[in-house]
Design a protein around this motif. Structure first.
Motif, PDB file in Angstrom:
ATOM      1  N   SER A  13      17.244  58.019 -33.263  1.00 20.29           N
ATOM      2  CA  SER A  13      17.060  57.770 -34.700  1.00 20.29           C
ATOM      3  C   SER A  13      17.708  58.869 -35.545  1.00 20.29           C
ATOM      4  CB  SER A  13      15.566  57.727 -35.012  1.00 20.29           C
ATOM      5  OG  SER A  13      14.983  58.966 -34.656  1.00 20.29           O
ATOM      6  N   GLY A  14      18.273  59.863 -34.866  1.00 12.66           N
ATOM      7  CA  GLY A  14      18.805  61.006 -35.603  1.00 12.66           C
ATOM      8  C   GLY A  14      17.676  61.920 -36.048  1.00 12.66           C
ATOM      9  N   ASN A  15      16.500  61.659 -35.538  1.00 20.40           N
ATOM     10  CA  ASN A  15      15.282  62.367 -35.884  1.00 20.40           C
ATOM     11  C   ASN A  15      14.640  62.797 -34.568  1.00 20.40           C
ATOM     12  OD1 ASN A  15      12.696  62.877 -37.091  1.00 20.40           O
ATOM     13  ND2 ASN A  15      13.281  61.393 -38.667  1.00 20.40           N
ATOM     14  N   LYS A  16      13.686  63.739 -34.610  1.00 19.11           N
ATOM     15  CA  LYS A  16      13.021  64.150 -33.371  1.00 19.11           C
ATOM     16  C   LYS A  16      12.255  62.986 -32.745  1.00 19.11           C
ATOM     17  CE  LYS A  16      12.230  69.074 -33.511  1.00 19.11           C
ATOM     18  NZ  LYS A  16      11.360  70.062 -34.113  1.00 19.11           N
ATOM     19  N   VAL A  17      11.669  62.139 -33.607  1.00 16.03           N
ATOM     20  CA  VAL A  17      10.886  61.008 -33.100  1.00 16.03           C
ATOM     21  C   VAL A  17      11.794  59.791 -32.950  1.00 16.03           C
ATOM     22  CG1 VAL A  17       8.911  59.504 -33.549  1.00 16.03           C
ATOM     23  CG2 VAL A  17       8.849  61.897 -34.274  1.00 16.03           C
ATOM     24  N   PRO A  18      11.914  59.250 -31.732  1.00 16.64           N
ATOM     25  CA  PRO A  18      12.791  58.089 -31.558  1.00 16.64           C
ATOM     26  C   PRO A  18      12.229  56.836 -32.218  1.00 16.64           C
ATOM     27  CG  PRO A  18      11.633  58.598 -29.506  1.00 16.64           C
ATOM     28  CD  PRO A  18      11.276  59.683 -30.487  1.00 16.64           C
ATOM     29  N   PHE A  19      13.129  55.900 -32.496  1.00 18.04           N
ATOM     30  CA  PHE A  19      12.719  54.581 -32.989  1.00 18.04           C
ATOM     31  C   PHE A  19      12.406  53.746 -31.759  1.00 18.04           C
ATOM     32  CE2 PHE A  19      13.331  50.211 -34.023  1.00 18.04           C
ATOM     33  CZ  PHE A  19      13.255  50.027 -35.392  1.00 18.04           C
ATOM     34  N   GLY A  54      31.447  54.676 -32.603  1.00 18.82           N
ATOM     35  CA  GLY A  54      31.683  56.060 -32.211  1.00 18.82           C
ATOM     36  C   GLY A  54      30.595  57.000 -32.696  1.00 18.82           C
ATOM     37  N   LYS A  55      31.023  58.209 -33.051  1.00 20.78           N
ATOM     38  CA  LYS A  55      30.058  59.248 -33.439  1.00 20.78           C
ATOM     39  C   LYS A  55      29.264  58.865 -34.689  1.00 20.78           C
ATOM     40  CE  LYS A  55      32.191  63.336 -31.498  1.00 20.78           C
ATOM     41  NZ  LYS A  55      33.387  64.112 -31.714  1.00 20.78           N
ATOM     42  N   ASN A  56      29.776  57.870 -35.433  1.00 19.08           N
ATOM     43  CA  ASN A  56      29.115  57.464 -36.676  1.00 19.08           C
ATOM     44  C   ASN A  56      27.745  56.848 -36.468  1.00 19.08           C
ATOM     45  OD1 ASN A  56      30.819  58.223 -38.647  1.00 19.08           O
ATOM     46  ND2 ASN A  56      32.113  56.398 -38.456  1.00 19.08           N
ATOM     47  N   TYR A  57      27.403  56.527 -35.218  1.00 22.08           N
ATOM     48  CA  TYR A  57      26.149  55.786 -35.006  1.00 22.08           C
ATOM     49  C   TYR A  57      24.952  56.519 -35.597  1.00 22.08           C
ATOM     50  CZ  TYR A  57      22.240  53.246 -33.101  1.00 22.08           C
ATOM     51  OH  TYR A  57      21.063  52.543 -33.000  1.00 22.08           O
ATOM     52  N   ILE A  58      24.846  57.810 -35.282  1.00 24.13           N
ATOM     53  CA  ILE A  58      23.657  58.546 -35.730  1.00 24.13           C
ATOM     54  C   ILE A  58      23.606  58.593 -37.257  1.00 24.13           C
ATOM     55  CG2 ILE A  58      22.587  60.874 -35.759  1.00 24.13           C
ATOM     56  CD1 ILE A  58      21.966  59.223 -33.236  1.00 24.13           C
ATOM     57  N   LYS A  59      24.783  58.794 -37.876  1.00 26.02           N
ATOM     58  CA  LYS A  59      24.830  58.803 -39.340  1.00 26.02           C
ATOM     59  C   LYS A  59      24.358  57.442 -39.882  1.00 26.02           C
ATOM     60  CE  LYS A  59      28.183  59.634 -42.928  1.00 26.02           C
ATOM     61  NZ  LYS A  59      29.332  58.765 -43.135  1.00 26.02           N
ATOM     62  N   ARG A  60      24.814  56.390 -39.237  1.00 22.58           N
ATOM     63  CA  ARG A  60      24.495  55.034 -39.705  1.00 22.58           C
ATOM     64  C   ARG A  60      23.014  54.699 -39.523  1.00 22.58           C
ATOM     65  NH1 ARG A  60      28.601  51.502 -40.563  1.00 22.58           N
ATOM     66  NH2 ARG A  60      27.525  49.735 -39.617  1.00 22.58           N
ATOM     67  N   ILE A  61      22.443  55.099 -38.368  1.00 23.22           N
ATOM     68  CA  ILE A  61      21.027  54.769 -38.138  1.00 23.22           C
ATOM     69  C   ILE A  61      20.141  55.587 -39.089  1.00 23.22           C
ATOM     70  CG2 ILE A  61      20.684  56.340 -36.128  1.00 23.22           C
ATOM     71  CD1 ILE A  61      19.048  53.066 -36.010  1.00 23.22           C
ATOM     72  N   LYS A  62      20.571  56.835 -39.343  1.00 23.44           N
ATOM     73  CA  LYS A  62      19.804  57.667 -40.287  1.00 23.44           C
ATOM     74  C   LYS A  62      19.787  57.018 -41.663  1.00 23.44           C
ATOM     75  CE  LYS A  62      19.715  62.522 -39.449  1.00 23.44           C
ATOM     76  NZ  LYS A  62      20.425  63.781 -39.416  1.00 23.44           N
ATOM     77  N   GLU A  63      20.973  56.539 -42.078  1.00 21.68           N
ATOM     78  CA  GLU A  63      21.095  55.868 -43.389  1.00 21.68           C
ATOM     79  C   GLU A  63      20.190  54.646 -43.419  1.00 21.68           C
ATOM     80  OE1 GLU A  63      25.796  56.614 -44.321  1.00 21.68           O
ATOM     81  OE2 GLU A  63      25.123  54.573 -43.859  1.00 21.68           O
ATOM     82  N   ASN A  64      20.232  53.899 -42.319  1.00 27.50           N
ATOM     83  CA  ASN A  64      19.469  52.658 -42.228  1.00 27.50           C
ATOM     84  C   ASN A  64      17.967  52.918 -42.396  1.00 27.50           C
ATOM     85  OD1 ASN A  64      17.817  50.794 -40.329  1.00 27.50           O
ATOM     86  ND2 ASN A  64      19.683  49.625 -40.761  1.00 27.50           N
ATOM     87  N   ILE A  65      17.479  53.927 -41.661  1.00 29.07           N
ATOM     88  CA  ILE A  65      16.041  54.246 -41.733  1.00 29.07           C
ATOM     89  C   ILE A  65      15.688  54.772 -43.127  1.00 29.07           C
ATOM     90  CG2 ILE A  65      14.249  55.799 -40.810  1.00 29.07           C
ATOM     91  CD1 ILE A  65      15.583  55.470 -38.032  1.00 29.07           C
ATOM     92  N   LYS A  66      16.596  55.586 -43.676  1.00 31.20           N
ATOM     93  CA  LYS A  66      16.355  56.165 -45.004  1.00 31.20           C
ATOM     94  C   LYS A  66      16.202  55.064 -46.052  1.00 31.20           C
ATOM     95  CE  LYS A  66      18.477  59.670 -47.881  1.00 31.20           C
ATOM     96  NZ  LYS A  66      19.737  60.383 -48.065  1.00 31.20           N
ATOM     97  N   TYR A  74       8.623  54.041 -39.343  1.00 36.54           N
ATOM     98  CA  TYR A  74       9.447  53.218 -38.442  1.00 36.54           C
ATOM     99  C   TYR A  74       8.712  53.137 -37.104  1.00 36.54           C
ATOM    100  CZ  TYR A  74      11.547  57.716 -36.845  1.00 36.54           C
ATOM    101  OH  TYR A  74      11.759  58.981 -36.372  1.00 36.54           O
ATOM    102  N   PRO A  75       8.964  52.085 -36.307  1.00 38.93           N
ATOM    103  CA  PRO A  75       8.246  51.926 -35.052  1.00 38.93           C
ATOM    104  C   PRO A  75       8.396  53.164 -34.167  1.00 38.93           C
ATOM    105  CG  PRO A  75       9.553  49.981 -35.523  1.00 38.93           C
ATOM    106  CD  PRO A  75       9.947  51.009 -36.536  1.00 38.93           C
ATOM    107  N   GLY A  76       7.290  53.620 -33.631  1.00 38.41           N
ATOM    108  CA  GLY A  76       7.307  54.797 -32.759  1.00 38.41           C
ATOM    109  C   GLY A  76       6.818  56.040 -33.467  1.00 38.41           C
ATOM    110  N   GLN A  77       6.870  56.036 -34.798  1.00 31.00           N
ATOM    111  CA  GLN A  77       6.487  57.238 -35.551  1.00 31.00           C
ATOM    112  C   GLN A  77       5.005  57.563 -35.385  1.00 31.00           C
ATOM    113  OE1 GLN A  77       8.076  56.806 -39.660  1.00 31.00           O
ATOM    114  NE2 GLN A  77       7.928  59.033 -39.672  1.00 31.00           N
TER     115      GLN A  77
END
Ligand SMILES: NC(=O)c1ccc[n+]([C@@H]2O[C@H](COP(=O)([O-])OP(=O)(O)OC[C@H]3O[C@@H](n4cnc5c(N)ncnc54)[C@H](O)[C@@H]3O)[C@@H](O)[C@H]2O)c1
Length: 337
Positions: free
Chosen positions: A163-169, A275-287, A303-306
């Motif tokens: 998720s780009g965060n410590k806690v996974p989605f 590519g590397k953009n995934y983490i940026k994109r998922i962070k944006e999505n969750i935000k 988000y699920p898992g939090q």
């Protein structure tokens, strides 16, 4: 009780019931994790059931697990009626290793048993920066839409991603309104369950946990949940070569043979297309979701898992609270052998 004490206690009990040191350690770890995640219905409350089945050898304490390679990224495991934790642990590790190499890996497991929470396995893949789907079937608990008789299991569906965060989605959810373990715990403790979750054996809504266990559980979302439970039975059971169509035995009530549960793990590299953009994109999505206006009484959109991540942290500090009746069961198991 301190988490490490719980783990040692459970590991020793499993060793006494015939598991090898390593397999006892794997199983004890997952049982402890269920308690730490705040899912006691899948933790110590099931220890007696596992030990009963091990004693009767309908869970094989010394399984010869076979791993068949079908292609570079596809594997089929025959668990030889092992503890579900053990087979699923092998399966997810193979899926992770091969997804890292080739971008995607599919691992099917047959002749397995109850494997606990799907998130145990999803979390391992996510921690290695992979995306994951986990499926398992389970004994009859849900009546297919239009029927009075249970046939599908609570069949959890689980999806995880970094998720780009410590806690996974990680969305890890039963296809029933409530997981069966929670009803079992309520029945054991003499608690009621909320209305709208289950029917008694006459097809009437009930809040009585025992009557709910004799009857049928309601699927999430009516025919849609029933359809999803069916898909999971096909993927985990029909596809993998395991029991399906209501044939997975109930581990608590049916001692006529092994359960033959099926599991399926699909692990993928999340950067396959962006590519590397995934983490940026998922962070944006969750935000984007999190900053939406909230309804009254909601402090934060999760988000699920939090929630589970938070409970894990708290329980690790606080220790495991074991209800009296379960402590008595554990004491007996520890003394018997
Ligand atoms: N092995 C088996 O046979 C079997 C069968 C059924 C269920 N299970 C396990 O039981 C566990 C519990 O299942 P469950 O259906 O009771 O789960 P649950 O209802 O507690 O949670 C379902 C999902 O919803 C998410 N969620 C909860 N509250 C939320 C909120 N406010 N906002 C956003 N997301 C939220 C959770 O993170 C979780 O991913 C699962 O881990 C499942 O794998 C196992």
């Amino acid at each position: 009780m301190k988490p490490f004490k719980v783990k040692t206690l459970v590991k020793n009990i499993f060793k006494n019931f015939g598991l090898s040191n390593i397999n006892a350690s794997i199983c004890a770890n997952y049982i402890l994790m269920a308690e730490l995640y705040g899912a006691p219905s899948h933790g110590l409350a099931r220890l007696k059931m596992y030990c009963n089945r091990l004693e009767k050898k309908i869970i094989n304490p010394k399984p010869k697990i076979k791993v068949k390679k079908i292609s570079t990224s596809i594997f089929h495991i025959d668990a030889n009626n092992s503890m579900g934790f053990v087979a699923a642990d092998i399966a997810i590790k193979i899926a992770i290793k091969n997804a890292k190499k080739s971008g995607i890996s599919l691992v099917a497991v047959k002749n397995s048993g109850h494997y606990g929470l799907s998130s145990f396995y999803a979390e391992q893949a996510v921690k290695k920066n992979l995306m994951v789907w986990c499926f398992t079937n389970a004994p009859p608990a849900i009546a297919p839409y239009g029927s009075k008789k249970s046939l599908f299991g609570t069949n959890p569906i689980c999806f995880g991603t970094p998720s780009g965060n410590k806690v996974p989605f990680i969305l890890d959810t039963s296809m029933s309104m409530i997981n069966r373990g929670k009803i079992r715990v309520a029945a054991k403790l003499g608690h009621k369950i909320p209305l709208g979750l289950a029917l008694d054996k006459f097809g009437k809504q009930t809040t009585n946990a025992k009557k709910a266990l004799e009857g049928t559980q309601l699927p999430i979302g009516g025919f849609r949940g029933s359809g999803l439970a069916w898909i999971i039975d096909i993927m985990s059971g029909v596809f993998t070569g395991s029991n399906h169509g209501g044939k997975v035995k109930d581990p608590f009530d049916d001692f006529t043979g092994p359960q033959n549960v099926g599991h399926l793990f699909l692990v993928l590299k999340p950067n396959l297309f962006v590519g590397k953009n995934y983490i940026k994109r998922i962070k944006e999505n969750i935000k984007m979701v999190k900053k939406l206006p909230k309804i009254k009484g909601v402090k934060e959109i999760l988000y699920p898992g939090q929630g589970r991540g938070l409970r894990y942290k708290q329980n690790l500090k606080k220790g495991i609270v074991i209800p009296k009746n379960i402590l008595q069961e554990i004491r007996k198991l520890n003394v018997i052998k």
